[in-house]
Design an enzyme around this catalytic site. Sequence first.
Site, PDB file in Angstrom:
ATOM      1  N   HIS A 188     -27.600  20.973 -18.317  1.00 26.77           N
ATOM      2  CA  HIS A 188     -26.642  20.649 -19.379  1.00 26.77           C
ATOM      3  C   HIS A 188     -27.248  19.565 -20.279  1.00 26.77           C
ATOM      4  CE1 HIS A 188     -23.092  19.162 -21.442  1.00 26.77           C
ATOM      5  NE2 HIS A 188     -22.515  20.310 -21.143  1.00 26.77           N
ATOM      6  N   GLY A 238     -15.561  22.731 -22.590  1.00 30.60           N
ATOM      7  CA  GLY A 238     -15.554  21.344 -22.130  1.00 30.60           C
ATOM      8  C   GLY A 238     -14.203  20.697 -22.380  1.00 30.60           C
ATOM      9  N   GLY A 239     -14.102  19.957 -23.474  1.00 33.10           N
ATOM     10  CA  GLY A 239     -12.895  19.176 -23.789  1.00 33.10           C
ATOM     11  C   GLY A 239     -11.588  19.929 -23.582  1.00 33.10           C
ATOM     12  N   ASN A 263     -15.719  23.154 -17.872  1.00 36.51           N
ATOM     13  CA  ASN A 263     -16.518  21.982 -17.493  1.00 36.51           C
ATOM     14  C   ASN A 263     -15.707  20.709 -17.721  1.00 36.51           C
ATOM     15  OD1 ASN A 263     -18.445  20.047 -17.055  1.00 36.51           O
ATOM     16  ND2 ASN A 263     -19.725  20.579 -18.822  1.00 36.51           N
ATOM     17  N   TRP A 264     -15.180  20.169 -16.615  1.00 34.87           N
ATOM     18  CA  TRP A 264     -14.360  18.962 -16.720  1.00 34.87           C
ATOM     19  C   TRP A 264     -15.213  17.703 -16.966  1.00 34.87           C
ATOM     20  CZ3 TRP A 264      -9.759  18.704 -12.676  1.00 34.87           C
ATOM     21  CH2 TRP A 264      -8.736  19.556 -13.113  1.00 34.87           C
ATOM     22  N   LYS A 265     -16.520  17.807 -16.794  1.00 37.53           N
ATOM     23  CA  LYS A 265     -17.407  16.641 -16.941  1.00 37.53           C
ATOM     24  C   LYS A 265     -16.916  15.494 -16.039  1.00 37.53           C
ATOM     25  CE  LYS A 265     -18.600  18.335 -21.469  1.00 37.53           C
ATOM     26  NZ  LYS A 265     -19.138  18.083 -22.794  1.00 37.53           N
ATOM     27  N   GLY A 276     -18.587  18.798 -28.182  1.00 38.31           N
ATOM     28  CA  GLY A 276     -17.669  17.672 -28.348  1.00 38.31           C
ATOM     29  C   GLY A 276     -17.462  17.228 -29.789  1.00 38.31           C
ATOM     30  N   GLU A 317     -25.581  26.417 -25.727  1.00 36.57           N
ATOM     31  CA  GLU A 317     -24.711  25.358 -26.227  1.00 36.57           C
ATOM     32  C   GLU A 317     -25.472  24.502 -27.237  1.00 36.57           C
ATOM     33  OE1 GLU A 317     -21.450  24.091 -23.341  1.00 36.57           O
ATOM     34  OE2 GLU A 317     -23.258  23.253 -22.523  1.00 36.57           O
TER      35      GLU A 317
HETATM   36  P1  PGA Z   1     -17.058  20.873 -25.473  1.00 36.81           P
HETATM   37  O1  PGA Z   1     -18.158  20.788 -24.322  1.00 36.81           O
HETATM   38  O2  PGA Z   1     -16.282  22.149 -25.269  1.00 36.81           O
HETATM   39  O3  PGA Z   1     -16.213  19.640 -25.294  1.00 36.81           O
HETATM   40  O4  PGA Z   1     -17.781  20.890 -26.781  1.00 36.81           O
HETATM   41  C1  PGA Z   1     -18.862  21.918 -23.887  1.00 36.81           C
HETATM   42  C2  PGA Z   1     -19.866  21.544 -22.833  1.00 36.81           C
HETATM   43  O5  PGA Z   1     -20.477  20.475 -22.925  1.00 36.81           O
HETATM   44  O6  PGA Z   1     -20.079  22.299 -21.864  1.00 36.81           O
END
Ligand code: PGA
Length: 221
Positions: A81, A202-203, A6-8, A151, A145
């Site tokens: 999400h 994510g990150g 997930n690049w957001k 994050g 999650e």
């Molecule tokens: P993260 O994010 O790996 O940066 O904690 C995960 C997500 O929000 O899908």
Amino acid sequence: MKILLNWKQNGSFGAILNFKNNIKNGDLVLFAPFPYLGFLNSSKFQFGSQNVSQFENGAFTGEVGADILAEIGVKYCLVGHSERRQYFNETESQISSKIKQLKKNNIIPVLCVGENLEERKQGEFLEKIKQQMKVFESGVLLAYEPIWSIGTGIIPKMQEIQDMANFFFLNYGIEMFYGGSVNEKNAKEITKLNNIQGLLVGGASLDVEKVNIIINDTSRN
Ligand code: PGA
């Protein structure tokens, strides 16, 4: 193991080129911002959308519908999400409509659920999860999650992740994806647990070398 990336709200054409050139083959789905989706065709990975309109196509300025996504080859889409629930006030009824739109267009929804720290501490977080699971239906993938882990660099204890995986398996007959501060150091340990189908990253997904380590470390699990 399937790895969801997930690049957001991040990315660039440079980042996509770098990803395409350097990523190893794997069971991967890259969730990139809308404008990049038409440029992600690759034999090495699949791609998905981070959001979808709850409506059929029509007069909904700024929205992107499921049939538009399907036409450019989107195979998966995140729904619910925690960032969408928190910053865009996404409701259960909107999430449910999005799931219906996606399924109608043969896109696999990935429903994200999870509790905040307060709810976890109070010990009644499973009630919250059950509430969020009301929109779950067959054909939907499930990502657990915990919000306090997204994050933050903090992940639950392995036993806590195992307990959640067992909870979803016993109550809904599904193997979950785990998401929240997954990185190249902890991925292997998480995917050794039972009833886990994969990871949502994510990150760390913005760093192709980290993703390659995750692919390597989890491919035989
Ligand atoms: P993260 O994010 O790996 O940066 O904690 C995960 C997500 O929000 O899908």
